[in-house]
Design a protein around this motif. Structure first.
Motif, PDB file in Angstrom:
ATOM      1  N   ILE A  83       0.841  -1.205   0.000  1.00 19.87           N
ATOM      2  CA  ILE A  83       0.000   0.000   0.000  1.00 19.87           C
ATOM      3  C   ILE A  83       0.871   1.249   0.000  1.00 19.87           C
ATOM      4  N   ASP A  84       1.905   1.249   0.845  1.00 16.75           N
ATOM      5  CA  ASP A  84       2.794   2.403   0.952  1.00 16.75           C
ATOM      6  C   ASP A  84       3.493   2.674  -0.378  1.00 16.75           C
ATOM      7  N   CYS A  85       3.950   1.623  -1.036  1.00 15.75           N
ATOM      8  CA  CYS A  85       4.622   1.790  -2.329  1.00 15.75           C
ATOM      9  C   CYS A  85       3.674   2.414  -3.353  1.00 15.75           C
ATOM     10  N   ALA A  86       2.434   1.935  -3.360  1.00 12.07           N
ATOM     11  CA  ALA A  86       1.463   2.482  -4.310  1.00 12.07           C
ATOM     12  C   ALA A  86       1.187   3.953  -4.021  1.00 12.07           C
ATOM     13  N   GLN A  87       1.075   4.296  -2.729  1.00 12.37           N
ATOM     14  CA  GLN A  87       0.818   5.690  -2.359  1.00 12.37           C
ATOM     15  C   GLN A  87       1.985   6.600  -2.719  1.00 12.37           C
ATOM     16  N   LYS A  88       3.186   6.029  -2.785  1.00 17.17           N
ATOM     17  CA  LYS A  88       4.365   6.797  -3.175  1.00 17.17           C
ATOM     18  C   LYS A  88       4.550   6.832  -4.685  1.00 17.17           C
ATOM     19  N   GLY A  89       3.679   6.131  -5.412  1.00 16.72           N
ATOM     20  CA  GLY A  89       3.773   6.135  -6.863  1.00 16.72           C
ATOM     21  C   GLY A  89       4.726   5.110  -7.433  1.00 16.72           C
ATOM     22  N   GLU A  90       5.187   4.148  -6.602  1.00 15.02           N
ATOM     23  CA  GLU A  90       6.077   3.100  -7.109  1.00 15.02           C
ATOM     24  C   GLU A  90       5.322   2.218  -8.097  1.00 15.02           C
ATOM     25  N   LYS A  91       5.928   1.932  -9.232  1.00 10.95           N
ATOM     26  CA  LYS A  91       5.292   1.141 -10.264  1.00 10.95           C
ATOM     27  C   LYS A  91       5.348  -0.350  -9.922  1.00 10.95           C
ATOM     28  N   PRO A  92       4.312  -1.108 -10.283  1.00 17.21           N
ATOM     29  CA  PRO A  92       4.304  -2.538  -9.988  1.00 17.21           C
ATOM     30  C   PRO A  92       5.482  -3.294 -10.576  1.00 17.21           C
ATOM     31  N   ASP A  93       6.021  -2.812 -11.708  1.00 16.66           N
ATOM     32  CA  ASP A  93       7.159  -3.490 -12.326  1.00 16.66           C
ATOM     33  C   ASP A  93       8.484  -2.801 -12.015  1.00 16.66           C
ATOM     34  N   GLY A  94       8.476  -1.860 -11.052  1.00 14.72           N
ATOM     35  CA  GLY A  94       9.714  -1.194 -10.654  1.00 14.72           C
ATOM     36  C   GLY A  94      10.570  -2.072  -9.759  1.00 14.72           C
ATOM     37  N   ARG A  95      11.797  -1.630  -9.526  1.00 17.94           N
ATOM     38  CA  ARG A  95      12.746  -2.464  -8.782  1.00 17.94           C
ATOM     39  C   ARG A  95      12.294  -2.720  -7.351  1.00 17.94           C
ATOM     40  N   LEU A  96      11.739  -1.699  -6.680  1.00 16.56           N
ATOM     41  CA  LEU A  96      11.349  -1.853  -5.283  1.00 16.56           C
ATOM     42  C   LEU A  96      10.216  -2.858  -5.128  1.00 16.56           C
ATOM     43  N   VAL A  97       9.134  -2.666  -5.861  1.00 16.64           N
ATOM     44  CA  VAL A  97       7.996  -3.585  -5.745  1.00 16.64           C
ATOM     45  C   VAL A  97       8.399  -4.981  -6.207  1.00 16.64           C
ATOM     46  N   HIS A  98       9.191  -5.056  -7.260  1.00 16.04           N
ATOM     47  CA  HIS A  98       9.675  -6.363  -7.732  1.00 16.04           C
ATOM     48  C   HIS A  98      10.453  -7.079  -6.629  1.00 16.04           C
ATOM     49  N   HIS A  99      11.285  -6.346  -5.899  1.00 15.98           N
ATOM     50  CA  HIS A  99      12.041  -6.950  -4.798  1.00 15.98           C
ATOM     51  C   HIS A  99      11.109  -7.425  -3.690  1.00 15.98           C
ATOM     52  N   LEU A 100      10.148  -6.586  -3.313  1.00 19.38           N
ATOM     53  CA  LEU A 100       9.238  -6.953  -2.232  1.00 19.38           C
ATOM     54  C   LEU A 100       8.371  -8.152  -2.596  1.00 19.38           C
ATOM     55  N   LEU A 101       8.125  -8.347  -3.877  1.00 15.92           N
ATOM     56  CA  LEU A 101       7.304  -9.464  -4.331  1.00 15.92           C
ATOM     57  C   LEU A 101       8.089 -10.753  -4.498  1.00 15.92           C
ATOM     58  N   HIS A 102       9.399 -10.686  -4.338  1.00 12.49           N
ATOM     59  CA  HIS A 102      10.238 -11.849  -4.636  1.00 12.49           C
ATOM     60  C   HIS A 102       9.890 -13.054  -3.763  1.00 12.49           C
ATOM     61  N   ASN A 103       9.844 -12.865  -2.451  1.00 12.30           N
ATOM     62  CA  ASN A 103       9.528 -13.974  -1.540  1.00 12.30           C
ATOM     63  C   ASN A 103       9.035 -13.393  -0.224  1.00 12.30           C
ATOM     64  N   PRO A 104       7.874 -12.760  -0.223  1.00 18.20           N
ATOM     65  CA  PRO A 104       7.434 -11.994   0.947  1.00 18.20           C
ATOM     66  C   PRO A 104       7.100 -12.825   2.171  1.00 18.20           C
ATOM     67  N   THR A 105       6.840 -14.118   1.997  1.00 13.79           N
ATOM     68  CA  THR A 105       6.471 -14.948   3.150  1.00 13.79           C
ATOM     69  C   THR A 105       7.567 -15.951   3.500  1.00 13.79           C
ATOM     70  N   GLU A 106       8.812 -15.637   3.143  1.00  9.72           N
ATOM     71  CA  GLU A 106       9.885 -16.588   3.410  1.00  9.72           C
ATOM     72  C   GLU A 106      10.049 -16.830   4.908  1.00  9.72           C
ATOM     73  N   ASP A 107      10.695 -17.950   5.229  1.00  7.48           N
ATOM     74  CA  ASP A 107      10.832 -18.376   6.622  1.00  7.48           C
ATOM     75  C   ASP A 107      11.848 -17.556   7.396  1.00  7.48           C
ATOM     76  N   GLY A 108      12.857 -17.007   6.723  1.00  7.88           N
ATOM     77  CA  GLY A 108      14.004 -16.427   7.396  1.00  7.88           C
ATOM     78  C   GLY A 108      13.707 -15.126   8.124  1.00  7.88           C
ATOM     79  N   GLY A 109      14.689 -14.676   8.916  1.00  4.79           N
ATOM     80  CA  GLY A 109      14.482 -13.450   9.664  1.00  4.79           C
ATOM     81  C   GLY A 109      15.757 -12.872  10.225  1.00  4.79           C
ATOM     82  N   GLN A 110      15.609 -11.776  10.965  1.00  7.89           N
ATOM     83  CA  GLN A 110      16.696 -11.063  11.603  1.00  7.89           C
ATOM     84  C   GLN A 110      16.435 -10.956  13.103  1.00  7.89           C
ATOM     85  N   TRP A 111      17.465 -10.588  13.856  1.00  9.93           N
ATOM     86  CA  TRP A 111      17.364 -10.575  15.311  1.00  9.93           C
ATOM     87  C   TRP A 111      16.268  -9.645  15.819  1.00  9.93           C
TER      88      TRP A 111
END
Length: 406
Positions: A83-111
């Motif tokens: 939602i935030d990306c869309a409100q900022k005008g990020e395109k669905p095929d842009g680098r940011l949205v493409h990255h976020l769509l890569h594997n959004p529910t992956e198992d891994g994490g950070q501390w």
């Protein structure tokens, strides 16, 4: 050729390493396993138990789901990001949205994601929320979730939410649609992983063969009343080594759209030279506290002989006349050759003659392929802790320092 001679497996250890041996099996939950294994070393000493394992499935569930609105913690976080990306005008095929769509529910994490989970949901012994088939082998569940969330198949949820934004829909309509999506995902996760306990009772015998009982108690109260006094997640600080020239030391960093909980703790890193990571890890281990660390585990690794991580363990030059170590750590980060892929626990350290007797630096693998250690603030110099007062520099979402341990 694999070389295993002259490998020393005897080092001064923390008083309690913890048992039984844990196994993440076919899942990307190493960050959760490593965290709970560090915690249990302190809990075992306090309660005088000879073996203890906390439930990885319990935190795995809550990384996906939220009790309050039957939503999904990480998926809620990602839907808000769309939602935030869309409100900022990020395109669905842009680098940011493409990255976020890569594997959004992956198992891994950070501390810092673990801090979010443990502080909100607590922890439970494994017998109160045991592993199930979908937690031990999580790929199929992940595919179902990604079908709703990611670039594969339909890009369904991201597409619908961004279309609402682009069409000028009200915030109320957008949030209503999002909640419907999260309820659908919650149902999938609950069927796959089961429902975690709201309360539990822990019964155990201590090393004196005395029977003990705690509960019925809520998992978050168990953490706050019995564990947090001896292992406070919020006192643990992420120290990273990013030697790229553009990311200077003694600075605070975060990564755009890196997180698992809306309104939760931001993922923060203090960048330090690798020798400082070694020094701080050593101080923690010598004080009896194990260290969660993130590394690129697949490099210069041999399972032969018990699992060896060493720059000299594989001699490609002997066989092929070449080497895989022709790039610096900074260059490997810049060109996509290396990044943090796995989290484990340090429980021992060689504090004598750590550079050997002419055979080279024995901790050279740490220098090249360890990227992060988590250290209690009481072992960290005040000058480094002062960095936490800085406004963090935000690295792009696709930066290698945003990789997740799995």
């Amino acid at each position: 050729m694999v070389k295993t001679e002259k490998v020393n497996f005897l080092f001064p250890k923390i008083p309690t390493e913890g048992k039984p041996m844990t196994n993440q099996k076919s899942s990307g939950r190493c960050w959760i396993f490593a965290c709970l294994n560090v915690i249990r070393t302190q809990v075992m000493k306090k309660f005088k138990v000879e073996d203890l394992e906390f439930s990885q499935n319990y935190l795995f569930f809550w990384d996906k789901a939220s009790r309050q609105i039957h939503s999904i913690e990480r998926i809620n976080y990602m839907l808000e990001a769309y939602i935030d990306c869309a409100q900022k005008g990020e395109k669905p095929d842009g680098r940011l949205v493409h990255h976020l769509l890569h594997n959004p529910t992956e198992d891994g994490g950070q501390w810092d994601m673990l801090i979010n989970l443990v502080e909100k949901y607590g922890i439970v012994p494994i017998q109160c929320c045991p592993d199930v088939q979908s937690s031990e082998s999580s790929m199929r569940m992940g595919r179902i979730l990604n079908n709703k969330m990611s670039k594969e198949m339909t890009r369904e949820f991201c597409m619908k939410l961004q279309k609402l934004v682009f069409d000028g829909s009200s915030e109320e309509a957008i949030q209503k649609t999002k909640i419907t999506m999260m309820e659908e995902i919650y149902r999938i996760v609950s069927i796959c992983l089961g429902s975690p306990p709201e309360t539990f009772t822990w019964e155990y015998y201590d090393s004196d063969k005395k029977y003990n009982k705690i509960g019925p108690i809520k998992p978050v109260d168990f953490y706050k009343n019995h564990i947090k006094p001896i292992y406070n997640m919020e006192d643990k600080i992420c120290i990273v080594n990013d030697p790229r020239e553009m990311n200077v030391y003694d600075k605070l960093y975060t990564v755009d759209y890196l997180g698992n909980m809306t309104g939760g703790k931001m993922v923060l890193y203090i960048n330090q030279p690798v020798d400082m990571l070694k020094k701080l890890a050593m101080a923690s281990i010598q004080a009896g506290e194990a260290v969660w660390f993130g590394c690129d585990v697949g490099k210069q690794f041999s399972r032969k002989g018990g699992g060896i991580l060493d720059l000299n363990v594989i001699d490609l030059d002997l066989v092929f006349g070449t080497s895989l170590l022709n790039m610096s750590k900074a260059e490997r980060l810049m060109y996509g050759e290396s990044l943090m892929t796995h989290a484990m626990v340090l429980t021992a350290v060689n504090i004598e003659n750590s550079w050997g007797d002419g055979d080279g630096d024995k901790d050279d693998w740490f220098s090249e392929f360890v990227y992060e250690v988590v250290i209690d603030k009481k072992y960290i110099p005040d000058t480094i802790l002062e960095v936490l007062k800085q406004t963090p520099t935000v690295l792009p979402a696709w930066d290698p320092m945003g990789s997740l341990a799995n």
